[in-house]
Design a protein around this motif. Sequence first.
Motif, mmCIF file in Angstrom:
data_model
loop_
_atom_site.group_PDB
_atom_site.id
_atom_site.type_symbol
_atom_site.label_atom_id
_atom_site.label_comp_id
_atom_site.label_asym_id
_atom_site.label_seq_id
_atom_site.Cartn_x
_atom_site.Cartn_y
_atom_site.Cartn_z
ATOM 1 N N GLU B 65 18.408 71.769 21.862
ATOM 2 C CA GLU B 65 17.456 72.320 22.814
ATOM 3 C C GLU B 65 17.666 71.801 24.227
ATOM 4 O O GLU B 65 16.965 72.187 25.151
ATOM 5 C CB GLU B 65 16.028 72.004 22.363
ATOM 6 N N MET B 66 18.625 70.884 24.389
ATOM 7 C CA MET B 66 18.922 70.337 25.706
ATOM 8 C C MET B 66 19.423 71.453 26.622
ATOM 9 O O MET B 66 20.262 72.244 26.228
ATOM 10 C CB MET B 66 19.988 69.246 25.538
ATOM 11 N N VAL B 67 18.873 71.499 27.841
ATOM 12 C CA VAL B 67 19.307 72.552 28.759
ATOM 13 C C VAL B 67 20.648 72.167 29.393
ATOM 14 O O VAL B 67 20.795 71.069 29.928
ATOM 15 C CB VAL B 67 18.255 72.801 29.861
ATOM 16 N N VAL B 68 21.603 73.049 29.283
ATOM 17 C CA VAL B 68 22.935 72.813 29.842
ATOM 18 C C VAL B 68 23.410 74.045 30.601
ATOM 19 O O VAL B 68 22.854 75.127 30.450
ATOM 20 C CB VAL B 68 23.976 72.467 28.739
ATOM 21 N N ALA B 69 24.431 73.838 31.434
ATOM 22 C CA ALA B 69 25.047 74.963 32.129
ATOM 23 C C ALA B 69 26.404 75.220 31.497
ATOM 24 O O ALA B 69 27.236 74.321 31.409
ATOM 25 C CB ALA B 69 25.208 74.640 33.609
ATOM 26 N N MET B 84 35.360 77.275 27.737
ATOM 27 C CA MET B 84 34.023 77.053 28.251
ATOM 28 C C MET B 84 33.964 75.703 28.928
ATOM 29 O O MET B 84 34.470 74.711 28.403
ATOM 30 C CB MET B 84 32.995 77.098 27.130
ATOM 31 N N PHE B 85 33.360 75.694 30.103
ATOM 32 C CA PHE B 85 33.138 74.443 30.814
ATOM 33 C C PHE B 85 31.643 74.185 30.766
ATOM 34 O O PHE B 85 30.851 75.033 31.164
ATOM 35 C CB PHE B 85 33.635 74.574 32.253
ATOM 36 N N LEU B 86 31.271 73.033 30.212
ATOM 37 C CA LEU B 86 29.862 72.768 29.995
ATOM 38 C C LEU B 86 29.403 71.508 30.703
ATOM 39 O O LEU B 86 30.051 70.465 30.595
ATOM 40 C CB LEU B 86 29.648 72.603 28.494
ATOM 41 N N LEU B 87 28.305 71.619 31.421
ATOM 42 C CA LEU B 87 27.741 70.476 32.138
ATOM 43 C C LEU B 87 26.296 70.301 31.720
ATOM 44 O O LEU B 87 25.574 71.295 31.599
ATOM 45 C CB LEU B 87 27.740 70.751 33.640
ATOM 46 N N ASP B 88 25.866 69.055 31.508
ATOM 47 C CA ASP B 88 24.440 68.893 31.254
ATOM 48 C C ASP B 88 23.708 69.163 32.563
ATOM 49 O O ASP B 88 24.319 69.218 33.634
ATOM 50 C CB ASP B 88 24.108 67.513 30.659
ATOM 51 N N ILE B 89 22.410 69.336 32.483
ATOM 52 C CA ILE B 89 21.682 69.811 33.651
ATOM 53 C C ILE B 89 21.678 68.765 34.766
ATOM 54 O O ILE B 89 21.738 69.101 35.950
ATOM 55 C CB ILE B 89 20.258 70.312 33.261
ATOM 56 N N ALA B 90 21.679 67.474 34.387
ATOM 57 C CA ALA B 90 21.712 66.420 35.403
ATOM 58 C C ALA B 90 23.029 66.490 36.177
ATOM 59 O O ALA B 90 23.042 66.437 37.420
ATOM 60 C CB ALA B 90 21.548 65.050 34.737
ATOM 61 N N SER B 91 24.131 66.635 35.452
ATOM 62 C CA SER B 91 25.441 66.737 36.103
ATOM 63 C C SER B 91 25.519 67.987 36.970
ATOM 64 O O SER B 91 26.103 67.966 38.054
ATOM 65 C CB SER B 91 26.552 66.779 35.060
ATOM 66 N N CYS B 148 25.768 80.638 32.307
ATOM 67 C CA CYS B 148 24.495 80.726 31.595
ATOM 68 C C CYS B 148 23.881 79.338 31.536
ATOM 69 O O CYS B 148 24.538 78.372 31.161
ATOM 70 C CB CYS B 148 24.724 81.265 30.185
ATOM 71 N N ILE B 149 22.626 79.232 31.965
ATOM 72 C CA ILE B 149 21.911 77.958 31.870
ATOM 73 C C ILE B 149 20.806 78.137 30.833
ATOM 74 O O ILE B 149 19.884 78.926 31.034
ATOM 75 C CB ILE B 149 21.328 77.531 33.237
ATOM 76 N N ASP B 150 20.943 77.448 29.723
ATOM 77 C CA ASP B 150 19.982 77.636 28.632
ATOM 78 C C ASP B 150 20.151 76.496 27.626
ATOM 79 O O ASP B 150 20.836 75.514 27.914
ATOM 80 C CB ASP B 150 20.216 79.004 27.967
ATOM 81 N N MET B 151 19.546 76.657 26.447
ATOM 82 C CA MET B 151 19.633 75.631 25.417
ATOM 83 C C MET B 151 21.090 75.490 24.946
ATOM 84 O O MET B 151 21.785 76.483 24.741
ATOM 85 C CB MET B 151 18.804 76.031 24.211
ATOM 86 N N ALA B 152 21.498 74.231 24.753
ATOM 87 C CA ALA B 152 22.884 73.959 24.334
ATOM 88 C C ALA B 152 23.249 74.730 23.065
ATOM 89 O O ALA B 152 24.325 75.315 22.975
ATOM 90 C CB ALA B 152 23.080 72.466 24.111
#
Lengths: 162, 208
Positions: B65-69, B84-91, B148-152
């Motif tokens: 459920e962590m929000v990631v981009a 896919m390139f994935l960043l957590d929301i803080a990053s 897409c920014i949503d749940m991991a």
Amino acid sequence: MQKVIKVGMADLQVVEEPHILTTLGLGSCVGIALYDKQKKIAGLAHIMLPSSTQIKNNSNLAKFADTAIDLLIKEMVKRGASTARLKAKITGGAQMFSFGNNGGDLMKIGYRNVIATKEILELYKIDILAEDTGGNHGRTIEFYSETGDLLVKTIGFGLKTI
Amino acid sequence: MPTMTFTIEDLNNLHLDVLREIGNIGSGNAASALAKMINKRIDMDVPIVQILAFEDVAAILGGEEMVVAGIYFEVEGDITGNIMFLLDIASSKILTSILMGREDGSEELDEMDRSALQEVGNILSGSYISSLSALTGLKIKLSVPSLCIDMAGAILSVPAIQFSQTSDKIVLIETLLKEGSNQVKGNFFLIPDSKSFDKLLQSLGVYS
């Protein structure tokens, strides 16, 4: 004591009152919730692909709409549910990413999962009471065996019970 | 040569080393591209290359459920598939703040940030792909990015579904980029189609 049982990707679980089934971060996959109201037996499958017949690597029955629904019904009947009494609620099948005009098959997988799920449920003559499918966002769901309520949580698209 | 199909489960240490090297060079290229873009020094840790089961990927990112981009690309050319390139929301927030020249990385992402994020994802992913291309001699082209920014869990369902048709494992290259005290953790997922996976390993000269 009430337990919350997690249903992972390509997984299915059955519980009886008063327990709760949950699946987190449903995207293009589809969550298929079946309920026997009389016995208060709830089953939830988290499928990834529409059909087990189009693919070689199909040993995990919970991965596909066709085999998962079949297995879920069997497991629920084992616990005392009746196929004739089962009602369905379905969620998920989102398109998380879009690539302009040509999405290709993969991009439409959410849609195809929903269509396949409906076709299979129709085969078993299981009515779909409610659905929250499609769109471009993820969903976390909680399925309550006491009531048959399905709670859908999203990021930025609110919260609803279907 | 055996005619068996290569699956990701057959990857041995040698393959991992090669993938690690691609990760290393790709991350290096990504760091210098980013440094050029923001005109600041970017340091990088040695990337971690892992082969993971999908259910463990979300855990690495902090749960389903962590929000990631997620920035997703289609790969075309000699090999096909997706990355896919994935960043957590803080990053993501730190990265856009650096790009936009803001002090504070706590603001919500607006349209401009999203577009910047998409662009930086584009540049970073392009860096990995060009290192892959250089090491293999394969022609590899990327589509336009989709963000897409949503749940991991929801974002990962897309590559998971694609991969589930061949295997339940993925290749993850985790890179830590540092600008001053800011740390940006980027997760780069390589998702070749099953046929392309063979081709990729053959091109790397490690098909056994």
